[in-house]
Scaffold this motif. Structure first.
Motif, mmCIF file in Angstrom:
data_model
loop_
_atom_site.group_PDB
_atom_site.id
_atom_site.type_symbol
_atom_site.label_atom_id
_atom_site.label_comp_id
_atom_site.label_asym_id
_atom_site.label_seq_id
_atom_site.Cartn_x
_atom_site.Cartn_y
_atom_site.Cartn_z
ATOM 1 N N ILE A 163 -9.888 -37.660 -37.708
ATOM 2 C CA ILE A 163 -8.977 -38.748 -38.052
ATOM 3 C C ILE A 163 -9.758 -39.895 -38.684
ATOM 4 C CG2 ILE A 163 -7.467 -40.536 -37.077
ATOM 5 C CD1 ILE A 163 -6.528 -38.351 -35.061
ATOM 6 N N ASP A 197 -6.549 -41.259 -46.209
ATOM 7 C CA ASP A 197 -5.415 -40.371 -46.509
ATOM 8 C C ASP A 197 -4.274 -40.605 -45.530
ATOM 9 O OD1 ASP A 197 -6.643 -39.143 -48.682
ATOM 10 O OD2 ASP A 197 -7.416 -37.474 -47.476
ATOM 11 N N LEU A 198 -4.616 -40.738 -44.268
ATOM 12 C CA LEU A 198 -3.586 -40.952 -43.253
ATOM 13 C C LEU A 198 -2.885 -42.290 -43.457
ATOM 14 C CD1 LEU A 198 -5.536 -39.575 -40.177
ATOM 15 C CD2 LEU A 198 -3.511 -38.557 -41.231
ATOM 16 N N ALA A 199 -3.642 -43.303 -43.813
ATOM 17 C CA ALA A 199 -3.044 -44.624 -44.051
ATOM 18 C C ALA A 199 -2.090 -44.578 -45.246
ATOM 19 C CB ALA A 199 -4.136 -45.659 -44.279
ATOM 20 N N ARG A 200 -2.504 -43.900 -46.318
ATOM 21 C CA ARG A 200 -1.638 -43.763 -47.490
ATOM 22 C C ARG A 200 -0.336 -43.032 -47.121
ATOM 23 N NH1 ARG A 200 -6.404 -43.764 -50.267
ATOM 24 N NH2 ARG A 200 -6.796 -41.549 -50.071
ATOM 25 N N LEU A 201 -0.469 -42.006 -46.310
ATOM 26 C CA LEU A 201 0.727 -41.270 -45.882
ATOM 27 C C LEU A 201 1.654 -42.158 -45.070
ATOM 28 C CD1 LEU A 201 -0.150 -37.706 -44.618
ATOM 29 C CD2 LEU A 201 1.631 -38.369 -46.216
ATOM 30 N N GLU A 202 1.061 -42.929 -44.198
ATOM 31 C CA GLU A 202 1.849 -43.775 -43.306
ATOM 32 C C GLU A 202 2.636 -44.841 -44.074
ATOM 33 O OE1 GLU A 202 3.422 -44.647 -39.681
ATOM 34 O OE2 GLU A 202 2.004 -43.043 -40.082
ATOM 35 N N VAL A 203 2.082 -45.356 -45.136
ATOM 36 C CA VAL A 203 2.755 -46.427 -45.870
ATOM 37 C C VAL A 203 3.523 -45.932 -47.083
ATOM 38 C CG1 VAL A 203 1.115 -48.162 -45.080
ATOM 39 C CG2 VAL A 203 0.721 -47.006 -47.261
ATOM 40 N N SER A 204 3.450 -44.645 -47.372
ATOM 41 C CA SER A 204 4.169 -44.106 -48.530
ATOM 42 C C SER A 204 5.640 -43.950 -48.255
ATOM 43 C CB SER A 204 3.606 -42.739 -48.920
ATOM 44 O OG SER A 204 2.299 -42.883 -49.379
ATOM 45 N N PHE A 215 -1.775 -32.872 -42.076
ATOM 46 C CA PHE A 215 -0.820 -33.925 -42.371
ATOM 47 C C PHE A 215 -0.093 -33.706 -43.696
ATOM 48 C CE2 PHE A 215 -5.213 -35.283 -42.825
ATOM 49 C CZ PHE A 215 -5.321 -35.584 -44.167
ATOM 50 N N LYS A 227 -9.088 -41.328 -42.517
ATOM 51 C CA LYS A 227 -8.205 -42.462 -42.250
ATOM 52 C C LYS A 227 -7.552 -43.014 -43.510
ATOM 53 C CE LYS A 227 -12.062 -45.684 -42.008
ATOM 54 N NZ LYS A 227 -12.859 -46.447 -41.070
ATOM 55 N N ASN A 282 10.814 -42.415 -48.315
ATOM 56 C CA ASN A 282 10.017 -43.625 -48.322
ATOM 57 C C ASN A 282 10.972 -44.793 -48.083
ATOM 58 O OD1 ASN A 282 8.772 -46.036 -49.158
ATOM 59 N ND2 ASN A 282 7.435 -44.945 -50.578
#
Length: 103
Positions: A90, A96-103, A15, A94, A39
């Motif tokens: 995943i 790291d993925l959540a931070r990426l999704e909301v960044s 990711f 999760k 962003n």
């Protein structure tokens, strides 16, 4: 080949990669062009990723067709193991993925 591709995706912190993943390997686009990842909250450029061109898409489709034959011949229990390994990864990442999704 499927095993290598899945392991490569799972273990490479995929990711955060900016390359294209085609036929089991990371590569640059044929035209080496990029897209800005923005962003939406700040309108700031967050990252740059490779922009696939028509020849990259053709390669990706050909690789997917080839993988489909191999994947469909893989026993269901083995496919389930691969998918469960991806789900586990995943779950473990999760945050790291959540931070990426909301960044």
């Amino acid at each position: 080949h499927i095993n290598y591709c899945l392991i490569s995706l799972i273990t490479a912190r995929w990711f955060f990669r900016t390359s294209l993943f085609i036929g089991g390997r990371w590569c640059r686009s044929e035209n080496n062009s990029t897209l800005r990842v923005i962003n939406p909250a700040t309108r700031q450029v967050f990252h740059y990723v490779q922009a696939a061109g028509p020849s990259d898409v053709e390669k990706a489709v050909a690789a997917a067709k080839k993988a489909r034959d191999s994947w469909s011949a893989t026993p269901a229990a083995e496919r389930a193991n691969y998918l469960n390994a991806i789900a586990d990864y995943i779950e473990q990442n999760k945050e790291d993925l959540a931070r990426l999704e909301v960044s």
